[in-house]
Design an enzyme around this catalytic site. Structure first.
Site, PDB file in Angstrom:
ATOM      1  N   CYS A 313       1.556   0.637  23.046  1.00  0.00           N
ATOM      2  CA  CYS A 313       1.845   1.959  23.632  1.00  0.00           C
ATOM      3  C   CYS A 313       3.361   2.065  23.875  1.00  0.00           C
ATOM      4  O   CYS A 313       3.930   1.275  24.638  1.00  0.00           O
ATOM      5  CB  CYS A 313       1.079   2.063  24.958  1.00  0.00           C
ATOM      6  SG  CYS A 313       1.578   3.430  25.996  1.00  0.00           S
ATOM      7  N   CYS A 316       4.618   2.483  27.462  1.00  0.00           N
ATOM      8  CA  CYS A 316       4.464   1.235  28.227  1.00  0.00           C
ATOM      9  C   CYS A 316       5.510   0.221  27.746  1.00  0.00           C
ATOM     10  O   CYS A 316       6.053  -0.550  28.536  1.00  0.00           O
ATOM     11  CB  CYS A 316       3.067   0.647  28.043  1.00  0.00           C
ATOM     12  SG  CYS A 316       1.731   1.803  28.394  1.00  0.00           S
TER      13      CYS A 316
END
Ligand code: FAD
Length: 389
Positions: A313, A316
């Site tokens: 991600c 993230c």
């Protein structure tokens, strides 16, 4: 107090994962990162002389260019030549606890952090566990078995104080990330708007004493531990930023001076806090064993910063990278006491200690994140007590 020097970060989100190749592509829409267009980045930030945040940087860059051309000769003054040598001495990996991105890579991008806030993204399940697993199990001096999800952390006694400290830092970082995603959770979404806010049950699932079989409060204590370490690093780095030779440089002189003043105020505030963490208790003694332990600590931490390139991600990954780099900068500061003390007060050249722009930006952003987590903890406490009433 707000500082508007730290909202742009330069990162490479396209580094290949050095540990495994069977990545899945993250298709989650909340994981997308919106990079800046070239026109959005302040000119001053793009200039390479900003890289070292030092007045001496122009000299050093001249030297570097000259050296590349094989032109180190009598045309360079002794002072400049010395500056080059000193810079090189500090430009190697040896002082660092963390891998930094290559800012000159064509893949490197500027990101406006205000437009890409850390919050719930929906990244979870086996992919996320693989990252945390790999961090705790293989890179955290932590003997424990792989389960999905991981077993609550059993006793970590039997480890020396440094290894326990290492584990607590990582656990504190993990707690901070999970507090952020619980505090800025996607509560509702329709065609017109998204509603982000506190999700108390998400928070409880991760930190409630009963629901986590006693682990939650330990995670929160680790969060405070990380906070104290980063606060201590800010207090210790004050002399570096106080030197007249240190300039903030975005190309807007009045604002840069104003921001330097604010930065120093913030650091003085950090310094005024009573001492809660004594780093001299770690790696104590100049013996071989302590040196070896410190090297292991650095290598392990560097490995963790490389694992961030495996986070599928992107949002993230962005914040994971910034926060591990920031913690790496804090550790570098804490364990460079002698070099910081030996810094000349007035001269423009040859500081015995250097921080790159990336290290500075990540240091302040990491502290911004962890201090926000501490504040969010208070918010969750009052939300929970309201629910009980
Ligand atoms: P996880 O948080 O995945 O934890 C796995 C196991 O580790 C738990 O079962 C528990 O046994 C143990 N554990 C949990 N917390 C701690 C702790 N503090 N200390 C020690 N052990 C612990 N999600 C987002 O929505 N937004 C983000 O910005 C975000 N950033 C991330 C950044 C990174 C680098 C990583 C690896 C993940 C990120 N995630 C993010 C995902 C998030 O951290 C969780 O992995 C996800 O929400 C799934 O949570 P979980 O309950 O399955 O447990």
């Amino acid at each position: 107090m707000t500082l508007n020097i730290q909202y742009y970060a330069q990162v490479n989100l396209n580094n290949a994962c050095p540990f495994w190749t069977d990545h899945s592509q993250c298709g989650l829409k909340y994981c997308a990162v919106k990079p800046c267009t070239p026109g959005e980045v302040p000119e001053g930030l793009k200039s390479s002389s900003y890289k070292y945040s030092e007045a001496a940087s122009q000299d050093i860059e001249e030297c570097e260019k000259a050296e590349k051309l094989g032109a180190i000769n009598g045309s360079l003054s002794d002072e400049t030549r010395q500056a080059l040598q000193e810079w090189k001495k500090h430009d190697d990996e040896s002082d660092r606890f963390c891998m930094l991105d290559d800012e000159d890579s064509p893949e490197s991008q500027y990101v406006d952090l205000l437009l890409n806030p850390e919050r719930f993204t929906g990244y979870k399940g086996p992919e996320a566990w693989r990252i945390w697993n790999s961090i705790y199990e293989e890179n955290c001096f932590k003997p424990y078995s792989v389960k999905r999800p991981l077993n609550p952390l059993a006793s970590n006694s039997g480890l020396c104080v440094e290894k326990r400290a290492f584990f607590r830092l990582i656990s504190g970082l993990h707690a901070s990330i999970n507090i952020h995603l619980s505090a800025r959770y996607l509560l509702d979404e329709n065609w017109f708007e998204m509603k982000w806010g506190h999700n108390v049950s998400e928070f409880q699932l991760r930190f409630d004493e009963e629901l986590t079989e006693g682990e939650g409060p330990k995670r929160l204590r680790n969060l405070y531990y990380l906070y104290l370490i980063e606060l201590r690093a800010l207090a210790k780095i004050l002399p570096y930023f106080e030197r007249p030779a240190f300039h903030l440089y975005t190309g807007q002189r009045t604002q840069d001076n104003e921001n330097k003043k604010l930065l120093l105020e913030l650091l003085h505030l950090a310094k005024s806090f009573p001492l809660h963490f004594d780093e001299t208790a770690l790696f104590a003694g100049n013996n071989k064993e302590a040196m070896k332990l410190k090297e292991d600590f650095k290598l392990t931490f560097k490995n963790i910063s490389r694992i961030m390139d495996c986070v599928e991600c992107f949002k993230c990954r962005l914040w994971g990278k910034l926060q591990t780099q920031g913690l790496g900068s804090a550790l570098k500061i804490l364990f460079s006491e002698r070099q910081i003390e030996a810094m000349p007060n007035t001269s423009n050249t040859n500081p015995s200690f250097q921080l790159s722009r990336q290290e500075i930006v990540s240091l302040f952003n990491a502290f911004g994140r962890i201090s926000t987590s501490v504040r969010e903890l208070e918010n969750f406490r009052s939300l929970l007590s309201n629910l009980k009433q």
